[in-house]
Design an enzyme around this catalytic site. Structure first.
Site, short mmCIF file in Angstrom:
data_model
loop_
_atom_site.label_atom_id
_atom_site.label_comp_id
_atom_site.label_asym_id
_atom_site.label_seq_id
_atom_site.Cartn_x
_atom_site.Cartn_y
_atom_site.Cartn_z
N ARG A 30 30.63 65.83 19.71
CA ARG A 30 30.98 64.69 20.56
C ARG A 30 30.88 65.06 22.03
NH1 ARG A 30 32.27 60.01 17.23
NH2 ARG A 30 33.17 60.83 15.31
N HIS A 101 19.14 68.72 24.94
CA HIS A 101 20.04 67.93 24.10
C HIS A 101 19.54 66.50 23.98
CE1 HIS A 101 21.53 67.90 28.26
NE2 HIS A 101 21.92 66.65 28.04
N HIS A 103 21.02 62.75 23.36
CA HIS A 103 22.21 61.91 23.31
C HIS A 103 22.02 60.85 22.21
CE1 HIS A 103 23.85 62.92 27.45
NE2 HIS A 103 22.59 63.26 27.62
P1 5GP Z 1 22.81 65.34 30.73
O1 5GP Z 1 23.08 64.50 31.94
O2 5GP Z 1 22.51 66.77 31.07
O3 5GP Z 1 21.76 64.71 29.86
O4 5GP Z 1 24.13 65.26 29.86
C1 5GP Z 1 25.00 66.32 29.70
C2 5GP Z 1 26.15 65.80 28.87
O5 5GP Z 1 26.95 66.89 28.47
C3 5GP Z 1 27.07 64.84 29.63
O6 5GP Z 1 27.13 63.59 28.92
C4 5GP Z 1 28.42 65.56 29.63
O7 5GP Z 1 29.52 64.68 29.48
C5 5GP Z 1 28.29 66.51 28.47
N1 5GP Z 1 29.06 67.74 28.60
C6 5GP Z 1 29.09 68.58 29.67
N2 5GP Z 1 29.88 69.64 29.44
C7 5GP Z 1 30.38 69.47 28.18
C8 5GP Z 1 31.27 70.25 27.37
O8 5GP Z 1 31.77 71.31 27.76
N3 5GP Z 1 31.56 69.76 26.13
C9 5GP Z 1 31.02 68.59 25.66
N4 5GP Z 1 31.37 68.20 24.42
N5 5GP Z 1 30.17 67.84 26.40
C10 5GP Z 1 29.86 68.27 27.65
#
Ligand code: 5GP
Ligand code: ZN
Length: 114
Positions: A30, A101, A103
């Site tokens: 999550r 990653h 989403h």
């Molecule tokens: P990005 O913008 O790089 O596509 O998304 C990174 C995602 O990782 C964000 O939605 C953020 O909330 C999530 N995220 C960042 N650090 C952590 C963490 O330590 N644990 C979890 N579960 N999610 C994280």
């Protein structure tokens, strides 16, 4: 593995996460700051910084990550209502964590981006 990568630390169990799927190569958990009622991140266990860094050898891994997204959508009960999968890549793509990653978002009507 990257020492200072937050998702590598989750893979190693150094940081807690709410795991929803795991196999030898893929982990899903999550999002800590959910943008929808269901917001899961699907990652390779191996450190790949972004989609810009994948090669021909990663084709199967990428396919499996999407299969996991589809299967989790069913398990988390958003398959019928619909969902979105997103891969942010690089600065203009809004990528914040540089460990690849996917989403998986759903559980509400999502605004249009494209
Ligand atoms: P990005 O913008 O790089 O596509 O998304 C990174 C995602 O990782 C964000 O939605 C953020 O909330 C999530 N995220 C960042 N650090 C952590 C963490 O330590 N644990 C979890 N579960 N999610 C994280
Ligand atoms: Zn990493």
């Amino acid at each position: 593995m990257s020492e200072d990568c937050v998702f590598c630390r989750i893979v190693k169990g150094e940081l807690p996460s709410e795991t929803v799927y795991e196999d030898d190569d893929v982990l899903a958990f999550r999002d800590i700051n959910p943008q929808a009622p269901v917001h899961v991140l699907i990652i390779p266990k191996r450190h790949i910084p972004s989609l810009a860094d994948v090669g021909p050898d990663d084709t199967e891994l990428l396919g499996r990550m999407l299969q996991v997204a589809k299967t989790l959508a069913e398990k988390l009960d958003i398959a019928a209502s619909g969902y979105r999968v997103v891969v942010n890549c690089g600065r203009d793509g809004g990528q914040v964590v540089f460990h690849l990653h996917v989403h998986l978002l759903g559980g509400q009507l999502l605004g249009r981006l494209a």
